[in-house]
Design a protein around this motif. Sequence first.
Motif, short mmCIF file in Angstrom:
data_model
loop_
_atom_site.label_atom_id
_atom_site.label_comp_id
_atom_site.label_asym_id
_atom_site.label_seq_id
_atom_site.Cartn_x
_atom_site.Cartn_y
_atom_site.Cartn_z
N LYS A 182 40.34 44.64 41.50
CA LYS A 182 41.23 44.95 40.38
C LYS A 182 42.33 43.91 40.27
N LYS A 228 45.67 43.37 37.18
CA LYS A 228 46.25 43.81 35.91
C LYS A 228 45.47 45.02 35.40
N ASN A 229 44.89 44.97 34.22
CA ASN A 229 44.11 46.09 33.71
C ASN A 229 42.61 45.87 33.85
N ALA A 230 42.20 44.83 34.54
CA ALA A 230 40.79 44.50 34.68
C ALA A 230 40.22 45.14 35.95
N ILE A 231 39.01 45.65 35.84
CA ILE A 231 38.31 46.25 36.97
C ILE A 231 36.94 45.60 37.07
N ASN A 281 28.47 40.50 33.81
CA ASN A 281 28.08 41.25 32.62
C ASN A 281 26.80 40.69 31.98
N SER A 319 35.37 44.99 33.23
CA SER A 319 35.87 45.60 32.00
C SER A 319 37.39 45.61 32.04
N GLY A 320 37.97 45.60 30.86
CA GLY A 320 39.42 45.68 30.74
C GLY A 320 40.11 44.35 30.90
N GLY A 321 41.31 44.26 30.34
CA GLY A 321 42.13 43.07 30.51
C GLY A 321 41.59 41.86 29.78
N GLN A 377 40.31 39.34 34.52
CA GLN A 377 38.96 39.63 34.95
C GLN A 377 38.52 38.68 36.06
N VAL A 405 51.22 44.79 36.29
CA VAL A 405 50.65 45.22 35.02
C VAL A 405 51.72 45.06 33.95
#
Length: 171
Positions: free
Chosen positions: A52, A54-57, A72, A109-111, A116, A151
């Motif tokens: 992880k 920031k907002n990326a997982i 991906n 996903s995310g960020g 990422q 974040v």
Amino acid sequence: MTDKIGLEDLKSAVKATKTASKVVTSETAATASTEPRAPKIDAQGRSYATGKRKNAIARVWIKPGMGKILVNGKSGEDYFARPVLQMIVNQPFKAANRVTQYDVWCTVSGGGLSGQAGAVRHGISQALTHFEPDLRPTLKQGGFLTRDSRVVERKKYGQAKARRRFQFSKR
């Protein structure tokens, strides 16, 4: 007649239990430090970890291979087009001298792209420690196992942004 327990008897009983617990904990600590950690590998020969930033997982699987990275469903070079992002993703392998020894398959996903890439780096580092527990000190010293928890600060009501106020007007 009832036996009366004095204060001295209670003190000696407490001391006896404390010394016994110290002996037990020191024995368990000694056995735990001498035993090598066992690798966490699934039935397909892969090791899994979640990274992880920031907002990326990032969900990351590694297995022995030729050094291919799939993010991906795309190759690592196609997904992370900038050389800086590719360098970030490959940092744990370079620190551990395992550049072309593992294949990586991950979903992110995310960020944004930089978040990422940091999440994939974190996941790869954790998966490497699951696959080869002896690499943990090297990766820990490089700072790859620490999650970057910064974040974006939330916007507050009555303000333009998180900290920016609306322009003040005296009249």
